[in-house]
Design a protein around this motif. Sequence first.
Motif, PDB file in Angstrom:
ATOM      1  N   ARG A  15       0.845  -1.206   0.000  1.00  0.00           N
ATOM      2  CA  ARG A  15       0.000   0.000   0.000  1.00  0.00           C
ATOM      3  C   ARG A  15       0.877   1.253   0.000  1.00  0.00           C
ATOM      4  O   ARG A  15       0.678   2.179  -0.784  1.00  0.00           O
ATOM      5  CB  ARG A  15      -0.916  -0.011   1.238  1.00  0.00           C
ATOM      6  CG  ARG A  15      -1.927   1.133   1.256  1.00  0.00           C
ATOM      7  CD  ARG A  15      -2.858   1.066   2.453  1.00  0.00           C
ATOM      8  NE  ARG A  15      -2.132   1.093   3.712  1.00  0.00           N
ATOM      9  CZ  ARG A  15      -2.240   0.175   4.675  1.00  0.00           C
ATOM     10  NH1 ARG A  15      -3.036  -0.854   4.526  1.00  0.00           N
ATOM     11  NH2 ARG A  15      -1.535   0.277   5.791  1.00  0.00           N
ATOM     12  N   GLU A  16       1.906   1.253   0.878  1.00  0.00           N
ATOM     13  CA  GLU A  16       2.753   2.455   0.996  1.00  0.00           C
ATOM     14  C   GLU A  16       3.547   2.715  -0.278  1.00  0.00           C
ATOM     15  O   GLU A  16       3.674   3.860  -0.720  1.00  0.00           O
ATOM     16  CB  GLU A  16       3.681   2.314   2.205  1.00  0.00           C
ATOM     17  CG  GLU A  16       2.911   2.522   3.494  1.00  0.00           C
ATOM     18  CD  GLU A  16       3.704   2.215   4.752  1.00  0.00           C
ATOM     19  OE1 GLU A  16       4.891   1.834   4.646  1.00  0.00           O
ATOM     20  OE2 GLU A  16       3.113   2.351   5.847  1.00  0.00           O
ATOM     21  N   LEU A  17       4.059   1.637  -0.886  1.00  0.00           N
ATOM     22  CA  LEU A  17       4.819   1.822  -2.129  1.00  0.00           C
ATOM     23  C   LEU A  17       3.896   2.287  -3.254  1.00  0.00           C
ATOM     24  O   LEU A  17       4.276   3.127  -4.074  1.00  0.00           O
ATOM     25  CB  LEU A  17       5.530   0.525  -2.529  1.00  0.00           C
ATOM     26  CG  LEU A  17       6.738   0.144  -1.674  1.00  0.00           C
ATOM     27  CD1 LEU A  17       7.208  -1.271  -2.008  1.00  0.00           C
ATOM     28  CD2 LEU A  17       7.903   1.121  -1.860  1.00  0.00           C
ATOM     29  N   GLY A  18       2.671   1.755  -3.259  1.00  0.00           N
ATOM     30  CA  GLY A  18       1.683   2.181  -4.257  1.00  0.00           C
ATOM     31  C   GLY A  18       1.409   3.671  -4.126  1.00  0.00           C
ATOM     32  O   GLY A  18       1.396   4.406  -5.125  1.00  0.00           O
ATOM     33  N   LYS A  19       1.210   4.116  -2.889  1.00  0.00           N
ATOM     34  CA  LYS A  19       0.939   5.544  -2.647  1.00  0.00           C
ATOM     35  C   LYS A  19       2.122   6.393  -3.105  1.00  0.00           C
ATOM     36  O   LYS A  19       1.965   7.406  -3.787  1.00  0.00           O
ATOM     37  CB  LYS A  19       0.723   5.773  -1.139  1.00  0.00           C
ATOM     38  CG  LYS A  19      -0.719   5.619  -0.699  1.00  0.00           C
ATOM     39  CD  LYS A  19      -0.856   6.107   0.721  1.00  0.00           C
ATOM     40  CE  LYS A  19      -2.128   5.582   1.350  1.00  0.00           C
ATOM     41  NZ  LYS A  19      -2.042   5.459   2.795  1.00  0.00           N
ATOM     42  N   LEU A  20       3.314   5.947  -2.737  1.00  0.00           N
ATOM     43  CA  LEU A  20       4.521   6.712  -3.075  1.00  0.00           C
ATOM     44  C   LEU A  20       4.719   6.848  -4.582  1.00  0.00           C
ATOM     45  O   LEU A  20       5.137   7.902  -5.068  1.00  0.00           O
ATOM     46  CB  LEU A  20       5.739   5.999  -2.499  1.00  0.00           C
ATOM     47  CG  LEU A  20       6.265   6.523  -1.174  1.00  0.00           C
ATOM     48  CD1 LEU A  20       7.334   5.574  -0.634  1.00  0.00           C
ATOM     49  CD2 LEU A  20       6.873   7.918  -1.348  1.00  0.00           C
ATOM     50  N   THR A  21       4.433   5.771  -5.291  1.00  0.00           N
ATOM     51  CA  THR A  21       4.647   5.817  -6.741  1.00  0.00           C
ATOM     52  C   THR A  21       3.422   6.357  -7.475  1.00  0.00           C
ATOM     53  O   THR A  21       3.456   6.522  -8.696  1.00  0.00           O
ATOM     54  CB  THR A  21       4.961   4.403  -7.291  1.00  0.00           C
ATOM     55  OG1 THR A  21       3.892   3.533  -6.887  1.00  0.00           O
ATOM     56  CG2 THR A  21       6.268   3.859  -6.778  1.00  0.00           C
ATOM     57  N   GLY A  22       2.333   6.563  -6.724  1.00  0.00           N
ATOM     58  CA  GLY A  22       1.115   7.088  -7.340  1.00  0.00           C
ATOM     59  C   GLY A  22       0.400   6.054  -8.192  1.00  0.00           C
ATOM     60  O   GLY A  22      -0.431   6.391  -9.035  1.00  0.00           O
ATOM     61  N   ASN A  23       0.728   4.783  -7.992  1.00  0.00           N
ATOM     62  CA  ASN A  23       0.040   3.726  -8.750  1.00  0.00           C
ATOM     63  C   ASN A  23      -0.461   2.650  -7.786  1.00  0.00           C
ATOM     64  O   ASN A  23       0.310   1.805  -7.330  1.00  0.00           O
ATOM     65  CB  ASN A  23       0.995   3.117  -9.785  1.00  0.00           C
ATOM     66  CG  ASN A  23       0.287   2.100 -10.652  1.00  0.00           C
ATOM     67  OD1 ASN A  23      -0.879   1.741 -10.403  1.00  0.00           O
ATOM     68  ND2 ASN A  23       0.976   1.617 -11.672  1.00  0.00           N
TER      69      ASN A  23
END
Length: 433
Positions: free
Chosen positions: A337-345
């Motif tokens: 979830r956090e990596l998704g948020k960070l990359t905007g995807n």
Amino acid sequence: MQQEHLTRKDKIRNEKNINEADKAFLCLYLFTSLPKSFMIKSDGTNNESLFNVNYTHVKGERTMTATKGLEGIVAAASSISSIIDGVLTYRGIDIDDLAANATFEEVAYLLWYGKLPNRSELDGLQKQLDQFAAVPQGVLDQIKLYPKDTNSMAALRTAVSSLALYDASANDMSLEANQLKAIKLQAQLPTVIAAYARIREGKEPVAPKQGVSIAYNFLYMLTGNEPAEVAVKALDQALVLHADHELNASTFAARVTVATLSDIYSGVTSAIGALKGPLHGGANEAVMVMLEEIGSAANVESFINNALANKHKIMGFGHRVYKNGDPRAKHLQKMSRELGKLTGNMELYEMSVKIEELVTGQKGLKPNVDFYSASVYTTLEIPRDLFTPIFAISRVSGWSAHILEQYQDNRLIRPRADYVGPVNAKYIPIEQR
Ligand SMILES: CC(=O)SCCNC(=O)CCNC(=O)[C@H](O)C(C)(C)COP(=O)(O)OP(=O)(O)OC[C@H]1O[C@@H](n2cnc3c(N)ncnc32)[C@H](O)[C@@H]1OP(=O)(O)O
Ligand SMILES: O=C([O-])CC(=O)C(=O)O
């Protein structure tokens, strides 16, 4: 001694619940005193079945009915990791605690030596990892000869086997030599995998950097660029979460191999072969194949409903030991979830959550460690077929700790088979067949 065994055994037999110490005792007792492949259940409940082995008689020899997949069989005593009531610990430390606080190098030290390293011990380990991280040129030259479409785990299995050819101490069975080889393998696996990944793309391998973590070095050697801090942190935590898991199939394979007093490279090569399969480590890649096939969140429901209706397995779900959920999965979900948020995807994360809702809702199956690692690694831009090799980068710490433990108190691992084939068959000469 025998009397003591019998007294404790009888006590355990008469109790409704047995504790872990009793289970460990039973395991040792059964392996030293009773018919050697005696079976016990490991679910903590005592009942008649604890001692209820189905014997049949074949030509006067007593054999036992097999337990398919060895489910519930306690096959070794170990002090490395435990799964008790759904809680995973390494050397008694809860995985949640380690995931939040430890680096992978600390965890590897913990698995090998049974304690967390102090500052100078950790520095010492870092120096050894630096010293051994480069891979012999002969191994790199061989990798260049592998067919370009070689399966990544097959490549790793072959390369690790050939590392032994360049190690003069490969067959030195002293504890010191084996401890050093464990560190060597830990240092060299990331280098081998990164080199393989570059060579197949026609690029030159990148030499390992000194004084950086395994997570950092792997990402660096893979791309040739300094990795982002957030990527290093995510990979490091994933390595912590995958480091050991009691008697999983690959660790068991390693222990069976070295229990013949074969060398550590043979044990790790066997383990890599076992990890490769999609019912075990190979599931993380299979999860990504499924996510790619589904394509978007809008397609999840029909895909999963159809798969379940056709009794297809959903990769990354279910577990032999955890029936109420894998304690590692929530950390990987959070990371995803956090990596998704960070990359905007957030697409992969959202698809994964939807799959979980459906599979858990309809089948009661929970995600295992492999499920969310697929979206995590993809967000880190790691090629899909390197997911299982990354599992091996982490798990080699656990494999080697188990190999060292096996050597310490070794006995050949040789169970029995329940013979179900024909009896009294006769040789028929070829012209009469
Ligand atoms: C790092 C790791 O190794 S974690 C595991 C990684 N592997 C996977 O994710 C692959 C998918 N999962 C599976 O194949 C299994 O759950 C395993 C191999 C992990 C555990 O297998 P077992 O303990 O032998 O359980 P088993 O396969 O007998 O499953 C019991 C029941 O649940 C079903 N089931 C288990 N896993 C799944 C799944 N992922 N999807 C759909 N159904 C499943 C089985 O079909 C079976 O149903 P049935 O009783 O109607 O026949
Ligand atoms: O323990 C198992 O059977 C599989 C598993 O989760 C692991 O090896 O991490």
